[in-house]
Design a protein around this motif. Structure first.
Motif, PDB file in Angstrom:
ATOM      1  N   GLY A  16      -5.266  -9.281   3.140  1.00 44.46           N
ATOM      2  CA  GLY A  16      -5.589  -8.992   4.532  1.00 44.46           C
ATOM      3  C   GLY A  16      -4.958  -7.724   5.066  1.00 44.46           C
ATOM      4  N   SER A  17      -3.999  -7.174   4.318  1.00 43.26           N
ATOM      5  CA  SER A  17      -3.258  -6.040   4.883  1.00 43.26           C
ATOM      6  C   SER A  17      -2.638  -5.193   3.775  1.00 43.26           C
ATOM      7  CB  SER A  17      -2.145  -6.583   5.796  1.00 43.26           C
ATOM      8  OG  SER A  17      -1.289  -5.538   6.231  1.00 43.26           O
ATOM      9  N   GLY A  18      -2.339  -3.970   4.109  1.00 38.10           N
ATOM     10  CA  GLY A  18      -1.503  -3.114   3.273  1.00 38.10           C
ATOM     11  C   GLY A  18      -1.973  -2.955   1.828  1.00 38.10           C
ATOM     12  N   ILE A  19      -1.047  -3.171   0.915  1.00 37.06           N
ATOM     13  CA  ILE A  19      -1.293  -2.926  -0.506  1.00 37.06           C
ATOM     14  C   ILE A  19      -2.351  -3.887  -1.055  1.00 37.06           C
ATOM     15  CG2 ILE A  19      -0.202  -2.914  -2.788  1.00 37.06           C
ATOM     16  CD1 ILE A  19       2.488  -2.232  -1.291  1.00 37.06           C
ATOM     17  N   GLY A  20      -2.287  -5.143  -0.645  1.00 36.21           N
ATOM     18  CA  GLY A  20      -3.267  -6.123  -1.122  1.00 36.21           C
ATOM     19  C   GLY A  20      -4.675  -5.781  -0.663  1.00 36.21           C
ATOM     20  N   SER A  37      -7.306 -13.429  -0.844  1.00 32.49           N
ATOM     21  CA  SER A  37      -6.443 -14.469  -0.267  1.00 32.49           C
ATOM     22  C   SER A  37      -5.484 -13.874   0.753  1.00 32.49           C
ATOM     23  CB  SER A  37      -5.641 -15.118  -1.400  1.00 32.49           C
ATOM     24  OG  SER A  37      -4.333 -15.475  -0.978  1.00 32.49           O
ATOM     25  N   ASP A  38      -5.328 -14.557   1.875  1.00 31.68           N
ATOM     26  CA  ASP A  38      -4.290 -14.178   2.832  1.00 31.68           C
ATOM     27  C   ASP A  38      -3.988 -15.392   3.697  1.00 31.68           C
ATOM     28  OD1 ASP A  38      -3.224 -11.140   3.777  1.00 31.68           O
ATOM     29  OD2 ASP A  38      -2.918 -12.731   5.259  1.00 31.68           O
ATOM     30  N   GLY A  61      -5.082 -19.160   3.706  1.00 34.24           N
ATOM     31  CA  GLY A  61      -4.112 -20.231   3.492  1.00 34.24           C
ATOM     32  C   GLY A  61      -2.842 -19.685   2.865  1.00 34.24           C
ATOM     33  N   GLY A  88       3.620 -10.804  -0.090  1.00 34.17           N
ATOM     34  CA  GLY A  88       5.081 -10.861  -0.099  1.00 34.17           C
ATOM     35  C   GLY A  88       5.610 -10.657   1.302  1.00 34.17           C
ATOM     36  N   ARG A 106      11.801 -19.423   2.359  1.00 35.27           N
ATOM     37  CA  ARG A 106      10.493 -18.829   2.639  1.00 35.27           C
ATOM     38  C   ARG A 106      10.245 -17.621   1.716  1.00 35.27           C
ATOM     39  NH1 ARG A 106       5.892 -20.262   3.571  1.00 35.27           N
ATOM     40  NH2 ARG A 106       4.518 -18.741   4.527  1.00 35.27           N
ATOM     41  N   LYS A 156      12.591 -10.316  -5.923  1.00 34.68           N
ATOM     42  CA  LYS A 156      11.861  -9.270  -6.652  1.00 34.68           C
ATOM     43  C   LYS A 156      12.427  -9.064  -8.058  1.00 34.68           C
ATOM     44  CE  LYS A 156       8.731  -8.340  -3.502  1.00 34.68           C
ATOM     45  NZ  LYS A 156       7.293  -8.628  -3.743  1.00 34.68           N
ATOM     46  N   PRO A 182       6.752  -0.809  -5.902  1.00 37.88           N
ATOM     47  CA  PRO A 182       6.573   0.219  -4.877  1.00 37.88           C
ATOM     48  C   PRO A 182       7.904   0.617  -4.256  1.00 37.88           C
ATOM     49  CG  PRO A 182       5.289  -1.798  -4.381  1.00 37.88           C
ATOM     50  CD  PRO A 182       6.292  -2.128  -5.438  1.00 37.88           C
ATOM     51  N   GLY A 183       7.996   1.873  -3.856  1.00 40.98           N
ATOM     52  CA  GLY A 183       9.061   2.295  -2.954  1.00 40.98           C
ATOM     53  C   GLY A 183       8.601   2.008  -1.537  1.00 40.98           C
ATOM     54  N   ALA A 184       8.870   2.901  -0.604  1.00 37.73           N
ATOM     55  CA  ALA A 184       8.412   2.676   0.766  1.00 37.73           C
ATOM     56  C   ALA A 184       6.910   2.951   0.871  1.00 37.73           C
ATOM     57  CB  ALA A 184       9.177   3.583   1.720  1.00 37.73           C
ATOM     58  N   THR A 187       2.653   0.041   5.606  1.00 36.61           N
ATOM     59  CA  THR A 187       1.843  -1.179   5.722  1.00 36.61           C
ATOM     60  C   THR A 187       2.258  -1.912   6.995  1.00 36.61           C
ATOM     61  OG1 THR A 187       3.426  -2.602   4.572  1.00 36.61           O
ATOM     62  CG2 THR A 187       1.881  -1.385   3.179  1.00 36.61           C
ATOM     63  N   ILE A 189       4.061  -4.719   6.822  1.00 42.47           N
ATOM     64  CA  ILE A 189       5.154  -5.628   6.468  1.00 42.47           C
ATOM     65  C   ILE A 189       6.231  -5.564   7.552  1.00 42.47           C
ATOM     66  CG2 ILE A 189       6.620  -4.093   5.050  1.00 42.47           C
ATOM     67  CD1 ILE A 189       6.677  -6.538   2.994  1.00 42.47           C
TER      68      ILE A 189
END
Ligand code: NAD
Length: 248
Positions: A16-20, A37-38, A61, A88, A106, A156, A182-184, A187, A189
């Motif tokens: 749903g966001s960023g890298i994914g 999936s998100d 979910g 993540g 979590r 990680k 990944p570094g910075a 996204t 997050i």
């Protein structure tokens, strides 16, 4: 360019966001049918609304639950070529003396247990097919002690151990398992500084060592390379995509 994933099915978590999201889009643009999936149904709806041209199936979910892992595997069908474990969460940079149980549990559930459950759910189909690629998103925090709080750093490092063991175990079955660190990356997050001690220790250091902020698309390029036949001879590696941070 050739469509590296034509006729293939991929599962992407955190889509749903960023890298994914960038990974799901890239896989689908290169021909894959993608099960996205998100935990956020809203973000998944935005993704499909923005890309009606792509073959995206969404499952909303919590991917750290067994029920969602099984649902994702079932939705993918008989053929699962690619699993990208991208979802993540961060840990507020809490160090060992300050970490609370809820944060620890979590972070371990989403960053580690989710990968274990979903990989376990898809492996039977990959073993049966004699092929498949799995890419786990680790972090600079999986390579060093100075990139996050204790829960995230532990999680990680665990992702990397999980990746190497699974790569070793299933290489004879034609299945490759790799990680991207990944570094910075720019996204959504959430990374609040919830510890003054951590801010004092890590803040100044990170300002000096972080080479720059990458785009999600740059990370998707690394992830899809490891997911594709272009990396056919590569398994069990951790590919840093971090502008050189890991070389410092
Ligand atoms: P992001 O927050 O933009 O995207 C992550 C997505 O995962 C979100 O849409 C979120 O809703 C989803 N998600 C969270 N928990 C979930 C759950 N339990 N089940 C299903 N979906 C869930 O973050 P991002 O930066 O794209 O992060 C992707 C991965 O990259 C994470 O594993 C993160 O640790 C890692 N990473 C990010 C950076 C960075 O600087 N952004 C650096 C190193 C590693």
């Amino acid at each position: 360019t050739t469509a590296r994933f034509e006729g293939r099915t991929a599962i992407v978590t955190g889509a749903g966001s960023g890298i994914g999201r960038a990974t799901a889009v890239r896989l689908a643009q290169e021909g894959a049918r993608v099960v996205a999936s998100d935990i956020s149904a809203e973000r998944l709806a935005e993704l499909t609304a923005e890309h009606p041209e792509l073959a995206l199936v969404t499952v909303a979910g919590d991917v750290s639950t067994e029920a969602v892992a099984r649902q994702l595997a079932a939705e993918a069908g008989d053929r699962i070529d690619v699993l990208a474990n991208v979802a993540g969460i961060m840990d507020g940079f809490l160090p060992a003396a300050e970490v609370d149980d809820a944060t620890w549990e979590r972070v371990m559930n989403v960053n580690v247990t989710a990968i274990m459950r979903l990989t376990r759910a898809v492996l039977p189909k990959m073993i049966e097919a004699g092929s498949g690629t799995i890419v786990n998103v680790a972090s600079e925090a999986g390579l060093r002690g100075s990139a996050a709080g204790v829960a995230y750093t532990t999680s990680k490092h665990a992702v990397i151990g999980y990746t190497k063991n699974t790569a070793f175990m299933y290489a004879p079955k034609g299945i490759r398992v790799n990680a991207v660190a990944p570094g910075a990356v720019a996204t959504n997050i959430e990374a609040p500084w919830n510890s003054e001690w951590a801010a004092g220790r890590l803040g100044p250091l990170m300002q000096v060592v972080i080479p720059g902020v990458a785009t999600p698309e740059q990370l998707a390029a690394a992830i899809t390379w490891l997911a594709s036949d272009d990396s056919a001879n590569v398994t069990g590696v951790v590919l840093a995509s971090d502008g050189g941070w890991s070389a410092i």
